[in-house]
Design a protein around this motif. Sequence first.
Motif, short mmCIF file in Angstrom:
data_model
loop_
_atom_site.label_atom_id
_atom_site.label_comp_id
_atom_site.label_asym_id
_atom_site.label_seq_id
_atom_site.Cartn_x
_atom_site.Cartn_y
_atom_site.Cartn_z
N LEU A 5 0.83 -1.21 0.00
CA LEU A 5 0.00 0.00 0.00
C LEU A 5 0.87 1.25 0.00
O LEU A 5 0.58 2.21 -0.72
N LEU A 27 1.98 2.87 -3.28
CA LEU A 27 1.00 3.55 -4.12
C LEU A 27 0.83 4.99 -3.63
O LEU A 27 0.54 5.19 -2.45
N ASP A 72 -1.12 8.18 -2.69
CA ASP A 72 -2.53 8.45 -2.42
C ASP A 72 -3.08 9.36 -3.50
O ASP A 72 -2.49 10.40 -3.82
N TYR A 99 -5.60 2.16 -8.31
CA TYR A 99 -5.84 3.53 -7.87
C TYR A 99 -6.02 3.53 -6.36
O TYR A 99 -6.87 2.79 -5.84
N ARG A 100 -5.23 4.35 -5.68
CA ARG A 100 -5.33 4.42 -4.23
C ARG A 100 -6.12 5.65 -3.81
O ARG A 100 -5.87 6.76 -4.27
N ASP A 101 -7.08 5.42 -2.91
CA ASP A 101 -7.88 6.48 -2.32
C ASP A 101 -7.82 6.28 -0.81
O ASP A 101 -8.63 5.55 -0.23
N GLN A 151 -8.06 2.69 0.74
CA GLN A 151 -8.77 1.87 -0.23
C GLN A 151 -8.01 1.82 -1.55
O GLN A 151 -7.40 2.81 -1.96
N VAL A 152 -8.06 0.68 -2.22
CA VAL A 152 -7.46 0.54 -3.55
C VAL A 152 -8.49 -0.08 -4.48
O VAL A 152 -9.18 -1.03 -4.10
N VAL A 190 -7.04 -4.75 0.67
CA VAL A 190 -5.87 -4.28 1.39
C VAL A 190 -5.85 -5.00 2.73
O VAL A 190 -6.83 -4.95 3.47
N VAL A 249 -1.52 -4.93 -0.91
CA VAL A 249 -2.65 -4.96 -1.84
C VAL A 249 -2.65 -6.35 -2.48
O VAL A 249 -1.66 -6.76 -3.11
#
Length: 117
Positions: free
Chosen positions: A14, A17, A19, A39-41, A44-45, A107, A112
């Motif tokens: 994680l 990645l 953010d 895509y990482r938010d 969350q991925v 995750v 991930v």
Amino acid sequence: MSSVSSPETELTKLNDLPDGGFHAVTATLQGDAETLVLYRDGAQVRAWLNVCPHAGRALDWAPGQFLKSREGHLVCAVHGASFELEGGICVAGPCKGDSLRAVPVEVRDGRVLLAGA
């Protein structure tokens, strides 16, 4: 771009990645090597196949390099289709209304992973 060899299920860490950013990895799905867009938010991925539904071309403009619009959409470098990042639905461009093909990920413990693998 990272590569995942079967039977490993970890796609990346994680922390690797950014953010709000994108990352490309290669994973084996149903026996085939596929490039995925991650895509990482926050914590969350989300993941999709790196294939635009319009013409079947990769979304990146160079390997692992993706465009993000001012509106926060993933943009296909070939024909400019724009995809929202919640569900991968095309909101503008030649494939409006179509969606990217989601790949389930989770995750866990800072990693991930392919979900269900």
